[in-house]
Design a protein around this motif. Structure first.
Motif, PDB file in Angstrom:
ATOM      1  N   ALA A 188      -4.200  -8.953  -4.942  1.00 33.66           N
ATOM      2  CA  ALA A 188      -4.488  -8.946  -3.507  1.00 33.66           C
ATOM      3  C   ALA A 188      -3.458  -8.119  -2.743  1.00 33.66           C
ATOM      4  O   ALA A 188      -3.819  -7.306  -1.884  1.00 33.66           O
ATOM      5  CB  ALA A 188      -4.525 -10.376  -2.967  1.00 33.66           C
ATOM      6  N   VAL A 189      -2.187  -8.307  -3.054  1.00 32.65           N
ATOM      7  CA  VAL A 189      -1.129  -7.587  -2.333  1.00 32.65           C
ATOM      8  C   VAL A 189      -1.206  -6.087  -2.615  1.00 32.65           C
ATOM      9  O   VAL A 189      -1.227  -5.266  -1.689  1.00 32.65           O
ATOM     10  CB  VAL A 189       0.265  -8.149  -2.692  1.00 32.65           C
ATOM     11  CG1 VAL A 189       1.371  -7.244  -2.161  1.00 32.65           C
ATOM     12  CG2 VAL A 189       0.421  -9.554  -2.145  1.00 32.65           C
ATOM     13  N   PHE A 190      -1.261  -5.707  -3.876  1.00 32.01           N
ATOM     14  CA  PHE A 190      -1.225  -4.290  -4.200  1.00 32.01           C
ATOM     15  C   PHE A 190      -2.524  -3.571  -3.840  1.00 32.01           C
ATOM     16  O   PHE A 190      -2.506  -2.395  -3.482  1.00 32.01           O
ATOM     17  CB  PHE A 190      -0.822  -4.071  -5.654  1.00 32.01           C
ATOM     18  CG  PHE A 190       0.643  -4.277  -5.860  1.00 32.01           C
ATOM     19  CD1 PHE A 190       1.544  -3.282  -5.526  1.00 32.01           C
ATOM     20  CD2 PHE A 190       1.130  -5.483  -6.327  1.00 32.01           C
ATOM     21  CE1 PHE A 190       2.908  -3.477  -5.675  1.00 32.01           C
ATOM     22  CE2 PHE A 190       2.489  -5.689  -6.485  1.00 32.01           C
ATOM     23  CZ  PHE A 190       3.377  -4.686  -6.155  1.00 32.01           C
ATOM     24  N   SER A 191      -3.647  -4.263  -3.900  1.00 32.30           N
ATOM     25  CA  SER A 191      -4.902  -3.654  -3.448  1.00 32.30           C
ATOM     26  C   SER A 191      -4.873  -3.423  -1.944  1.00 32.30           C
ATOM     27  O   SER A 191      -5.329  -2.382  -1.462  1.00 32.30           O
ATOM     28  CB  SER A 191      -6.089  -4.555  -3.798  1.00 32.30           C
ATOM     29  OG  SER A 191      -6.219  -4.685  -5.176  1.00 32.30           O
ATOM     30  N   SER A 192      -4.343  -4.379  -1.218  1.00 29.85           N
ATOM     31  CA  SER A 192      -4.243  -4.227   0.241  1.00 29.85           C
ATOM     32  C   SER A 192      -3.317  -3.075   0.606  1.00 29.85           C
ATOM     33  O   SER A 192      -3.619  -2.295   1.514  1.00 29.85           O
ATOM     34  CB  SER A 192      -3.727  -5.522   0.872  1.00 29.85           C
ATOM     35  OG  SER A 192      -4.635  -6.564   0.671  1.00 29.85           O
ATOM     36  N   LEU A 193      -2.196  -2.985  -0.089  1.00 30.24           N
ATOM     37  CA  LEU A 193      -1.248  -1.904   0.196  1.00 30.24           C
ATOM     38  C   LEU A 193      -1.818  -0.537  -0.172  1.00 30.24           C
ATOM     39  O   LEU A 193      -1.547   0.457   0.509  1.00 30.24           O
ATOM     40  CB  LEU A 193       0.069  -2.140  -0.537  1.00 30.24           C
ATOM     41  CG  LEU A 193       0.862  -3.365  -0.083  1.00 30.24           C
ATOM     42  CD1 LEU A 193       2.127  -3.515  -0.910  1.00 30.24           C
ATOM     43  CD2 LEU A 193       1.180  -3.291   1.392  1.00 30.24           C
ATOM     44  N   LEU A 194      -2.598  -0.492  -1.233  1.00 26.85           N
ATOM     45  CA  LEU A 194      -3.217   0.773  -1.636  1.00 26.85           C
ATOM     46  C   LEU A 194      -4.308   1.190  -0.653  1.00 26.85           C
ATOM     47  O   LEU A 194      -4.438   2.371  -0.320  1.00 26.85           O
ATOM     48  CB  LEU A 194      -3.810   0.639  -3.047  1.00 26.85           C
ATOM     49  CG  LEU A 194      -4.519   1.853  -3.616  1.00 26.85           C
ATOM     50  CD1 LEU A 194      -3.528   3.006  -3.800  1.00 26.85           C
ATOM     51  CD2 LEU A 194      -5.169   1.506  -4.938  1.00 26.85           C
ATOM     52  N   ALA A 195      -5.068   0.250  -0.152  1.00 26.20           N
ATOM     53  CA  ALA A 195      -6.198   0.567   0.727  1.00 26.20           C
ATOM     54  C   ALA A 195      -5.781   0.791   2.173  1.00 26.20           C
ATOM     55  O   ALA A 195      -6.478   1.502   2.908  1.00 26.20           O
ATOM     56  CB  ALA A 195      -7.229  -0.554   0.661  1.00 26.20           C
ATOM     57  N   TRP A 196      -4.675   0.203   2.601  1.00 24.48           N
ATOM     58  CA  TRP A 196      -4.310   0.254   4.015  1.00 24.48           C
ATOM     59  C   TRP A 196      -4.209   1.674   4.582  1.00 24.48           C
ATOM     60  O   TRP A 196      -4.752   1.924   5.662  1.00 24.48           O
ATOM     61  CB  TRP A 196      -3.008  -0.500   4.273  1.00 24.48           C
ATOM     62  CG  TRP A 196      -2.708  -0.609   5.729  1.00 24.48           C
ATOM     63  CD1 TRP A 196      -3.145  -1.568   6.577  1.00 24.48           C
ATOM     64  CD2 TRP A 196      -1.938   0.306   6.517  1.00 24.48           C
ATOM     65  NE1 TRP A 196      -2.685  -1.326   7.846  1.00 24.48           N
ATOM     66  CE2 TRP A 196      -1.945  -0.170   7.839  1.00 24.48           C
ATOM     67  CE3 TRP A 196      -1.253   1.476   6.242  1.00 24.48           C
ATOM     68  CZ2 TRP A 196      -1.293   0.477   8.876  1.00 24.48           C
ATOM     69  CZ3 TRP A 196      -0.602   2.133   7.281  1.00 24.48           C
ATOM     70  CH2 TRP A 196      -0.624   1.628   8.578  1.00 24.48           C
TER      71      TRP A 196
END
Length: 151
Positions: free
Chosen positions: A52-60
């Motif tokens: 969740a954290v790394f997907s959010s950071l990648l997509a932001w």
């Protein structure tokens, strides 16, 4: 100091929201509800939180760029596609990196890495953060809190 305070507020808000809302509707399935040991629950929750954290950071950054472009305003399907794409990228990286370089960790997470990655709680947390127009750090905080709250 104010940035740390805001980060912690978003994490705590997400923990409470995730615990009250998502575990009742998003992400709950027979597979996740029937984990037999606390160790498995922690590995599943840790994997889900990481994704969740790394997907959010990648997509932001991509969602931020879409918000800046007037042609994409009012078309939320791009946010959904970006969120799903980033989840797939993080899932693949986690799977192959853990398999190649961290075989002991891979042994523990291989049975539920797919369930953690493609859990609707991960996508739901990302879309809530993107819909709320959070900053980069607040998006990371919300994803972290959502993962902890789900666990």
């Amino acid at each position: 100091m104010d940035a740390i305070y805001q980060f912690l507020i978003v994490v705590l808000t997400a923990i409470v929201l995730q615990n009250a809302v998502f575990t009742r509707g998003l992400g709950s399935s027979k597979g996740t509800l029937m984990m037999s040991s606390p160790k498995k629950i922690l590995f599943f929750g840790g994997t889900l939180t990481f994704i969740a954290v790394f997907s959010s950071l990648l997509a932001w950054p991509f969602v931020y760029l879409l918000r800046q472009n007037d042609a994409f305003i009012g078309q939320p399907h791009w946010r959904y596609l970006i969120a799903l794409g980033s989840i797939c990228v993080v899932y693949a990286l986690l799977y192959f990196v853990s398999r190649r370089f961290l075989p002991v960790l891979h042994y523990h997470i291989q049975n539920f890495i797919e369930a953690a990655a493609f859990n609707s709680a991960v996508l739901g947390a990302m879309l809530i953060a993107f819909g709320a127009v959070y900053s980069f750090s607040k998006t990371a905080a919300f994803a972290l809190g959502a993962g902890i709250g789900y666990t």
